[in-house]
Write a protein that holds these residues in place. Sequence first.
Motif, PDB file in Angstrom:
ATOM      1  N   VAL A   1       0.879  -1.090   0.105  1.00  0.00           N
ATOM      2  CA  VAL A   1       0.109  -0.192   0.102  1.00  0.00           C
ATOM      3  C   VAL A   1       0.823   1.342   0.146  1.00  0.00           C
ATOM      4  N   PRO A   2       0.451   2.406  -0.519  1.00  0.00           N
ATOM      5  CA  PRO A   2       1.420   3.468  -0.727  1.00  0.00           C
ATOM      6  C   PRO A   2       2.102   4.012   0.893  1.00  0.00           C
ATOM      7  N   GLY A   3       3.156   4.343   0.794  1.00  0.00           N
ATOM      8  CA  GLY A   3       3.668   4.745   2.043  1.00  0.00           C
ATOM      9  C   GLY A   3       3.967   3.803   3.246  1.00  0.00           C
ATOM     10  N   MET A   4       3.926   2.743   2.770  1.00  0.00           N
ATOM     11  CA  MET A   4       4.378   1.477   3.747  1.00  0.00           C
ATOM     12  C   MET A   4       5.692   1.325   3.650  1.00  0.00           C
ATOM     13  N   ASP A   5       6.084   0.783   4.801  1.00  0.00           N
ATOM     14  CA  ASP A   5       7.696   0.492   4.960  1.00  0.00           C
ATOM     15  C   ASP A   5       8.107  -0.560   4.210  1.00  0.00           C
ATOM     16  N   SER A   6       9.077  -0.498   3.466  1.00  0.00           N
ATOM     17  CA  SER A   6       9.443  -1.540   2.457  1.00  0.00           C
ATOM     18  C   SER A   6       9.750  -2.867   3.262  1.00  0.00           C
ATOM     19  N   ASP A   7       9.918  -2.780   4.578  1.00  0.00           N
ATOM     20  CA  ASP A   7      10.243  -4.256   5.256  1.00  0.00           C
ATOM     21  C   ASP A   7       9.114  -4.937   5.484  1.00  0.00           C
ATOM     22  N   TRP A   8       7.830  -4.515   5.010  1.00  0.00           N
ATOM     23  CA  TRP A   8       6.608  -4.905   5.425  1.00  0.00           C
ATOM     24  C   TRP A   8       5.487  -4.992   4.175  1.00  0.00           C
ATOM     25  N   LEU A   9       4.578  -6.219   4.281  1.00  0.00           N
ATOM     26  CA  LEU A   9       3.773  -6.113   3.014  1.00  0.00           C
ATOM     27  C   LEU A   9       2.182  -6.449   3.947  1.00  0.00           C
ATOM     28  N   VAL A  10       1.366  -5.986   3.297  1.00  0.00           N
ATOM     29  CA  VAL A  10      -0.058  -6.402   3.928  1.00  0.00           C
ATOM     30  C   VAL A  10      -0.372  -8.098   3.327  1.00  0.00           C
ATOM     31  N   GLY A  11      -0.716  -8.794   4.486  1.00  0.00           N
ATOM     32  CA  GLY A  11      -0.920 -10.423   3.967  1.00  0.00           C
ATOM     33  C   GLY A  11      -2.325 -10.692   4.211  1.00  0.00           C
ATOM     34  N   GLU A  12      -3.003 -11.495   3.500  1.00  0.00           N
ATOM     35  CA  GLU A  12      -4.220 -11.929   3.602  1.00  0.00           C
ATOM     36  C   GLU A  12      -4.350 -13.323   3.562  1.00  0.00           C
ATOM     37  N   ARG A  13      -5.107 -13.840   4.548  1.00  0.00           N
ATOM     38  CA  ARG A  13      -5.579 -15.391   4.557  1.00  0.00           C
ATOM     39  C   ARG A  13      -6.762 -15.552   4.828  1.00  0.00           C
ATOM     40  N   GLY A  14      -7.434 -15.636   3.856  1.00  0.00           N
ATOM     41  CA  GLY A  14      -8.970 -15.837   3.893  1.00  0.00           C
ATOM     42  C   GLY A  14      -9.673 -14.534   4.263  1.00  0.00           C
ATOM     43  N   ASN A  15     -10.299 -14.444   5.600  1.00  0.00           N
ATOM     44  CA  ASN A  15     -10.837 -13.348   6.001  1.00  0.00           C
ATOM     45  C   ASN A  15      -9.847 -12.506   6.655  1.00  0.00           C
ATOM     46  N   GLN A  16      -8.471 -13.185   7.005  1.00  0.00           N
ATOM     47  CA  GLN A  16      -7.743 -12.226   7.908  1.00  0.00           C
ATOM     48  C   GLN A  16      -6.905 -11.641   7.161  1.00  0.00           C
ATOM     49  N   LYS A  17      -6.442 -10.302   7.708  1.00  0.00           N
ATOM     50  CA  LYS A  17      -5.442  -9.586   7.193  1.00  0.00           C
ATOM     51  C   LYS A  17      -4.676  -8.868   7.825  1.00  0.00           C
ATOM     52  N   GLY A  18      -3.499  -8.393   7.630  1.00  0.00           N
ATOM     53  CA  GLY A  18      -2.425  -7.740   8.690  1.00  0.00           C
ATOM     54  C   GLY A  18      -1.185  -7.571   8.039  1.00  0.00           C
ATOM     55  N   LYS A  19      -0.315  -6.752   8.749  1.00  0.00           N
ATOM     56  CA  LYS A  19       0.734  -6.600   8.114  1.00  0.00           C
ATOM     57  C   LYS A  19       1.549  -7.887   8.441  1.00  0.00           C
ATOM     58  N   VAL A  20       2.683  -8.026   7.483  1.00  0.00           N
ATOM     59  CA  VAL A  20       3.693  -9.419   7.830  1.00  0.00           C
ATOM     60  C   VAL A  20       4.865  -8.738   7.292  1.00  0.00           C
ATOM     61  N   PRO A  21       5.996  -9.349   8.113  1.00  0.00           N
ATOM     62  CA  PRO A  21       7.627  -8.865   7.612  1.00  0.00           C
ATOM     63  C   PRO A  21       7.789  -9.582   6.310  1.00  0.00           C
ATOM     64  N   VAL A  22       8.382  -9.020   5.411  1.00  0.00           N
ATOM     65  CA  VAL A  22       9.128  -9.573   4.343  1.00  0.00           C
ATOM     66  C   VAL A  22      10.107 -10.589   4.495  1.00  0.00           C
ATOM     67  N   THR A  23      10.887 -10.523   5.533  1.00  0.00           N
ATOM     68  CA  THR A  23      11.935 -11.389   5.722  1.00  0.00           C
ATOM     69  C   THR A  23      11.468 -13.021   6.175  1.00  0.00           C
ATOM     70  N   TYR A  24      10.477 -12.817   6.488  1.00  0.00           N
ATOM     71  CA  TYR A  24       9.403 -14.523   6.739  1.00  0.00           C
ATOM     72  C   TYR A  24       8.775 -14.762   5.475  1.00  0.00           C
ATOM     73  N   LEU A  25       9.078 -14.296   4.445  1.00  0.00           N
ATOM     74  CA  LEU A  25       8.098 -14.677   3.384  1.00  0.00           C
ATOM     75  C   LEU A  25       9.353 -15.174   2.099  1.00  0.00           C
ATOM     76  N   GLU A  26       8.668 -16.019   1.381  1.00  0.00           N
ATOM     77  CA  GLU A  26       9.572 -16.264  -0.042  1.00  0.00           C
ATOM     78  C   GLU A  26       8.312 -15.991  -1.285  1.00  0.00           C
ATOM     79  N   LEU A  27       8.750 -14.864  -1.732  1.00  0.00           N
ATOM     80  CA  LEU A  27       7.818 -14.433  -2.942  1.00  0.00           C
ATOM     81  C   LEU A  27       7.596 -15.384  -3.971  1.00  0.00           C
ATOM     82  N   LEU A  28       6.634 -15.862  -4.403  1.00  0.00           N
ATOM     83  CA  LEU A  28       6.363 -16.525  -5.554  1.00  0.00           C
ATOM     84  C   LEU A  28       5.900 -15.881  -6.942  1.00  0.00           C
ATOM     85  N   SER A  29       6.644 -16.098  -7.938  1.00  0.00           N
ATOM     86  CA  SER A  29       6.127 -15.653  -9.237  1.00  0.00           C
ATOM     87  C   SER A  29       4.543 -15.839  -9.591  1.00  0.00           C
TER      88      SER A  29
END
Length: 370
Positions: free
Chosen positions: A342-370
């Motif tokens: 989302v605009p203005g968000m820290d690059s170390d974080w992303l918004v994550g969604e799991r079903g109806n749940q949503k919240g900030k998640v740290p990038v370093t805990y993720l492996e982004l898939l193409s």
Amino acid sequence: MDFNVKKLASDAGIFFTRAIQFTGEKFGQVEKTELDAHFENLLSRADSTKNWTEKIFRQTEVLLQPNPSSRIEEFLYEKLDRTVPSRPNNEELLGHYMQDAAKDFGPGTPYGSTLIKVGDCERRLGSVQREFLQTSAIGFLTPLRNFLEGDWRTISKERRLLENRRLDLDSCKARLKKSKLAESKAAAVPDFQETRPRNYVLSASASALWSEEVDKAEHELRVAQTEFDRQAEVTRLLLEGISSTHVNHLRCLHEFVEAQTAYYKQCHLHMQDLQKELDRFPNAFAGNPGHSMASGGSSPLDPEVQAPATGTRKAKVLYDYDAADTSELSLLADELITVYTVPGMDSDWLVGERGNQKGKVPVTYLELLS
């Protein structure tokens, strides 16, 4: 115990006589045999070589072993002809501590796994340093020590002997000079018109005695000169050998530089390998995500896991993560979630969604898939 009084008295007499002779030389009251300019240059060069070799040797010891207590311990073991106990160096000890800490924190955690990798690298650095120290001690320190404790002691011994021969020679010269002066005085005293024959006979006898003394002094002078010349030649040959010492030390210096070069090169390669390995595991650089958000700081991210500028992407969770507050999303290892920015968000974080749940998640805990 064999206590030789005569030898003791003789040595004391020689010491006292030479003390007087040295004092007379200092004040210019007695003659002193001077060495030629080339010999004096050899002496000066030898003294300079000894002094600088000693300084380089001591400072190299400090470079290779900064701990004074360890240097003293190694010195004592060497004098006792015993092997120094093998102990871990600072890098190896740090590596052990890091790996033991990883076992306590959990080798599966980001911090624990990184401690294992860094600790292993520190142990390898310690091993490389140990090899460098051994190579430098054998190839550089030992030749310098051999010169100071071997060749230089021999040179010093022969120089002291040459100085004694010089003092003996100067003493013989002074004795001959004194005898000739007394002989000339005795020869000038007899008077053929002397009315008292007894005085004439005594004067002639004294002149003959001084003549014998002159002959004896001349013989002693020739012997002293021969011994001095012989000792000067021996000392000269040893002093000229300093050139060979320089050549030997030059070769050892090249070997020392090569050992240092190999050591630093290996250290650099180990650190590069560690850095590449940590770059493949971004958790190595992950701090406290909640603290990063609160302070507004950011940490460098691997280009492969940079968050997309727009749109949504799938991401695989690498490690479990407990949300610090209601704005964050808890994660379970190996699950798949949808992420976006989302605009203005820290690059170390992303918004994550799991079903109806949503919240900030740290990038370093993720492996982004193409």
